[in-house]
Design a protein around this motif. Sequence first.
Motif, PDB file in Angstrom:
ATOM      1  N   ALA A 839       0.515  -0.825   0.077  1.00 33.06           N
ATOM      2  CA  ALA A 839       0.637   0.484  -0.051  1.00 33.06           C
ATOM      3  C   ALA A 839       1.309   1.148   0.524  1.00 33.06           C
ATOM      4  O   ALA A 839       0.522   2.127  -0.800  1.00 33.06           O
ATOM      5  CB  ALA A 839      -0.865  -0.383   0.914  1.00 33.06           C
ATOM      6  N   GLU A 840       2.133   0.603   0.871  1.00 29.56           N
ATOM      7  CA  GLU A 840       2.843   2.694   0.774  1.00 29.56           C
ATOM      8  C   GLU A 840       3.264   2.559  -0.620  1.00 29.56           C
ATOM      9  O   GLU A 840       3.376   3.411  -1.293  1.00 29.56           O
ATOM     10  CB  GLU A 840       3.936   2.186   2.062  1.00 29.56           C
ATOM     11  N   THR A 844       3.098   5.589  -3.008  1.00 29.04           N
ATOM     12  CA  THR A 844       4.350   6.295  -3.687  1.00 29.04           C
ATOM     13  C   THR A 844       3.803   6.914  -4.887  1.00 29.04           C
ATOM     14  O   THR A 844       4.377   8.238  -5.032  1.00 29.04           O
ATOM     15  CB  THR A 844       5.665   5.762  -3.838  1.00 29.04           C
ATOM     16  N   ILE A 845       3.289   5.978  -5.501  1.00 27.70           N
ATOM     17  CA  ILE A 845       3.318   6.252  -7.183  1.00 27.70           C
ATOM     18  C   ILE A 845       2.204   7.347  -7.327  1.00 27.70           C
ATOM     19  O   ILE A 845       2.049   7.687  -8.103  1.00 27.70           O
ATOM     20  CB  ILE A 845       2.771   4.498  -7.891  1.00 27.70           C
ATOM     21  N   ALA A 846       0.893   7.050  -6.318  1.00 26.07           N
ATOM     22  CA  ALA A 846      -0.068   7.860  -6.555  1.00 26.07           C
ATOM     23  C   ALA A 846       0.209   9.601  -6.110  1.00 26.07           C
ATOM     24  O   ALA A 846      -0.397  10.010  -6.777  1.00 26.07           O
ATOM     25  CB  ALA A 846      -1.478   7.380  -6.072  1.00 26.07           C
ATOM     26  N   THR A 847       0.905   9.633  -5.275  1.00 28.09           N
ATOM     27  CA  THR A 847       1.523  11.387  -4.670  1.00 28.09           C
ATOM     28  C   THR A 847       1.966  11.456  -5.544  1.00 28.09           C
ATOM     29  O   THR A 847       1.218  13.072  -6.346  1.00 28.09           O
ATOM     30  CB  THR A 847       2.067  10.987  -3.508  1.00 28.09           C
ATOM     31  N   ARG A 848       3.540  10.059  -6.397  1.00 31.79           N
ATOM     32  CA  ARG A 848       4.142  11.471  -7.006  1.00 31.79           C
ATOM     33  C   ARG A 848       3.166  11.907  -8.620  1.00 31.79           C
ATOM     34  O   ARG A 848       3.854  13.432  -8.845  1.00 31.79           O
ATOM     35  CB  ARG A 848       4.499  10.388  -7.658  1.00 31.79           C
ATOM     36  N   HIS A 859      -5.657   5.389   0.642  1.00 33.89           N
ATOM     37  CA  HIS A 859      -4.890   5.939   2.700  1.00 33.89           C
ATOM     38  C   HIS A 859      -6.230   5.245   2.650  1.00 33.89           C
ATOM     39  O   HIS A 859      -6.341   5.221   4.367  1.00 33.89           O
ATOM     40  CB  HIS A 859      -5.340   7.288   2.126  1.00 33.89           C
ATOM     41  N   LEU A 860      -7.827   4.796   1.853  1.00 33.40           N
ATOM     42  CA  LEU A 860      -8.661   3.989   2.841  1.00 33.40           C
ATOM     43  C   LEU A 860      -7.991   2.838   3.359  1.00 33.40           C
ATOM     44  O   LEU A 860      -8.113   2.363   4.852  1.00 33.40           O
ATOM     45  CB  LEU A 860      -9.650   4.101   2.259  1.00 33.40           C
ATOM     46  N   LEU A 861      -7.513   1.960   2.597  1.00 32.07           N
ATOM     47  CA  LEU A 861      -6.729   0.573   2.883  1.00 32.07           C
ATOM     48  C   LEU A 861      -5.662   0.753   4.349  1.00 32.07           C
ATOM     49  O   LEU A 861      -5.949   0.626   5.030  1.00 32.07           O
ATOM     50  CB  LEU A 861      -5.808   0.432   1.904  1.00 32.07           C
TER      51      LEU A 861
END
Length: 910
Positions: A839-840, A844-848, A859-861
Motif C-alpha cells: 500500500a505504501e 508513492t506512485i499515486a502521490t508522485r 489512504h482508506l486501506l
Amino acid sequence: MTVSGSYEYDVFISYCTADKSWVRRELQKRLQDVGLNIFEFRVGTSRGREIERAVTNSRKTLLVLTPSYIESEWAEYEASLVQSIDPASRDQRFIPILKQDCKLPLRIRQLIPVDLTDPDEEEIQIAWNQLLTAFGKQFTTETTSQPDTPQAWLLAHPYGMPPHFTGRRTERQMLSDWLNNDQQHPLFVLRALGGFGKSALTWHWLTHDVDANHWPVVLWWSFYEEKAGFDNFVYATLAYLTGKSPENLKRDERLALLLKYLQQHQILLVLDGFERELRAYSNMGAAYQGDGEEKIADNGRDCVNPDAEQFLRSLCSLPNLQVKVLMSTRLRPRPVEVTGGMLLEGCREEELTRMQPEDAVQFFRVQGIRGNRGEIEQACAVYGFHPLSLRLLAGLVVNDWRNPGDIQAAQRCDLTGSLVQRQHHVLEQSYQNLNPAGQQLLSRLACFRSPVEYGVLAALADAEADLQRDLQDLIGRGLVQREQSRFDLHPIVRRYAYDRMGRESRQDTHGQLRDYFAAMPEADRVTTIDDLAPVIELYHHMVRAGQYDEAFELFKYRIADPLYYQLGAYQKQSELLHALFPQGEQHLPQLQNESDQAWTLNSLANSYGLNGQPAQAVPFFEQGAALAKKQGNKKNWAIGLGNLASMAQLPIGALQAAEANLRHAIDLCQEIENEFQEAVGHQELGRLLAYRGAWAAAEASLDRALELFEKANKIQSQGIVWAYRALRSSLWIRGTDTIAPQRTELTTTALAAAKRALELADETARTQFPYERDYVRAHWLLGAAHRLIPNLTESNHHLTEALRRCRAINMVDHEANILLDLARLRHDQGNPTEARRLAEEARTIATRSGYVLQGADIHLLLAELARADGDLGQARELAQEALRLATCDGGEYVYRVAYDEAEALLRDLG
C-alpha cells in the motif's frame, strides 16, 4: 629553409667538451627523434662567428649546465650572447638544462631550468617532457600508465581516460576505505557538477586501486552511452553474473533475480553518469545540457524507470547485501531519500569538488609544463581548480605558439569576470586556437549525442590522414577523449562547440549525418528500443537539421507504433516528441500543418498521461483540441476532448470537467455520425459515472458503447468495455447501501465481465497483435474479482500477472491500482506487514503522479491497517486524507464509494 617562423634552426646546444658524449648520445638523439633541426658548427670557420650565427638563427638555445660548463670561457660567451638577444627571457630564447648540480651565476639562476639531476625516474621523465614541450612537441611516453584489467571484469563501456590523470589521493583513499571497510553503506553516491572529473576519478580508482584478488567480479556501466539505459544494465549484469542470457525472463523477474544475486555474492558495480536515468537529464538533448541554467525541480531527480527506483531503494534497505555499488551523478536520485531529504540508511553520499593545489601542480608538470609551484598554483587558482578548465588550460599552455609549455602563457588568458566566466573563457580560448579544420571536426563530434566510432568519422571525412591529425590535436588539447576507436566530448565541451556552429553549418552537418543513418537498413523485427536505434538517430539529425516536418513523418510512421503499442516506452516517446518543440513546450510544435501539430500535442499528452503525469498532459490535450476546433475538424476535436477527460482529468479528480468534455465529444460524434468515436465516448463516460456512483447511468453508457463496437466488429474495443463493466460491479459492491444478495450477484457479474475482457484480449492478439494494456487491465480486474469470491489463489495469480505485465511496459497509470489490490489480498491472507508495504508503494506512485481517485482508495486501506494496529490517531489522519481526495469537485462530483467509506470510517473512529 627556415623552420618555426623566421629561424633556420630549431635549437643550438651550448655545452662544454666534457659533456659531449652525453649530449650526442642522449640529448641530441631525443631532440632529433621528435624532428627538431639542430645547429651544427661548420668546419673551418671562426668559432665566434659560428656562435653568433647559431644564437641568431636558432629558435632556442639549450645551456647544458655542469661544473665544467660554468668554468668554460666559451660557454660563458655563448650564454652572454643569447641573453643579450632576449635579456628578460620574454621569448624564452634559451633554456637551461641542469645536468649536474653546480653553483649557477645570477644571470642563469633567475631562470627555471629543466632539472635532470633528480634520481627519481618519474621526475627525470617529467623533465624530458618539459624540454620537448618547450619546442611544441608532443611526447610519446605517458607518466600515467593504464594497467591491464582482469579478464573476468566486465568493463561494458570503457572510459576514454584523458592522459596524465594525477592526484585525487584523498578521494581515492575514501573510495577504497568505503569498498573494503564500510559494511553499512552498500551504495556510495559520488555527486558533482559537470567538469569536476567524476568519471575520470572513478575509472582511475577502479583500474588502479581495486584489488582484483579481493574483488574478482566487477562491472563498469556508463549511462552516457546511447544504448545503456537501466533495462539494458539489468540484462547485461545478469548475463555477466549468471553466465546465461535472461531473455526469457520478464523485466520485473530480471530485477528480482538480480537483487537476489546481489544479496548472495561479493560484487562491485560502478554506475557512471546515473543522472541520465533521472527525469532532468533523460531527454534527447541531455548530451548538451549543462548545470544550473535553470532550477531543477525535485521531480527532476526521479528515475524515469520505476525499476531503477526499486533497485536503489533495495540497495539501501535489503539485509545482508554482499554487493557494493559506486554511482557517479550530477544529481542525487530522489529514491535514496526519505521524507525531508535525509539519506536512506544504506546510502552514503560525498560531493566531489575542486582539485587540490598540489594535484593541479603535478598534473601540469607531467605534461611538461615549466614553472615553479607558485606560478602554476596561481594560474590554476584563477579557474577555481576546476578539473575540466585545468585540462583545457594545460592544452593551451602546451600548444602556445610563442612559448609552448611555459606557465607564463596562462597569463595571456583573460583573467577578468567571475569564476564561471573565467572557466568559460578558457574553453573559448581552446576553441579559438584551433585551425578551421579542427573547429569543424570538433563541431561535427558535438552533433553526436554519445561516443562515435572512428569509422563513422572516416566515412564523413574528406581525407582520412587529415582526420587522424586533427583528432590527435584535439586530444592533445584536452577537448576530445578517446577510448580505442571511439571518440567523445565532455558535455560542457559538446554544448560549447555545438553552440559555436552557425545555423547553416549545423544544418549541413546534421544533413550529412542524416544521410548516413538513412542508408542503414531497417530492423526486420522490433522487439526492443535498441532495434529502433538507427531510426531514432536519423530522427535526431533530422530535427537538428531543422527538418521538423520530415522528422514528424518519420516518427509517426516508423517510431510511434512500436514505442506506444509494442514496447510501452512512453517516456522515450515523450523524449522524442519534445524535440519537435524547439522553442519550448509553451509554444506549438515546429510543424507547418496544424493537423500534424494537433497529432503531436495529443501524442505527447498521451505519453504524459500513460507515464504517470496526467496533470502535465492537460495543457497539451487542451491545445490539441483547440487546434482541431479551429480547423473545424469535429472528429479530432472529439478525440481530443475524450482523451483530455479520460487520460488526464479523470485521474486527477476533475470529474465535472471530465464529464462535460465527454458529453461534448459524444455530441460532436453524433453530429458527424462517427459511431466508433461515439462509442469511445460512451465507454469512458460509463467508467466516470461508475466512479461517481451513478450505477444505472454507467450501465446504460457502457451498454451503448458495446452495442456500437459490436456493430463495427471492434473486438479490442469490446474488451475494454467488458473490463469497465467489471470495474463498475467491483465499485458497486463497496457501496454502503448494497445488500448481501446484491453483492453476490455483482461479484458474479464482475468475475464474468473480467473473464470476457481477457478472452477478447486473447482474440485480439490472435487476429491483430497483442495489446499489453488490455491484458494488464483484464488480469487486474479478474484478480480483484476473485478476491471478492473469495478465491485467493486465483486472485494472487492474476494480480501478480497484471503487475508483471504492467511493469514490463511501464504502465504507470495502472500500477498503483494493482498494488492496492495486492495489498488488500495480503491483508485477507493475514499478512498485514506485506499489505502495508504494498500500500505504501502504491501511495508513492499515486502521490508522485497526482492520482486522486487511486490515492483515496490507498489512504482508506492504510487507515484500516492503522486502526487494526490500534493507532487510532494515524487512522483518523489517513481517513481524513482519503475523504479530501474522494471529494474531487464536491456535490454530485465526488468519488462516491470512497467518499462514503471515508465518512463511515471517520464516524467509527469518533
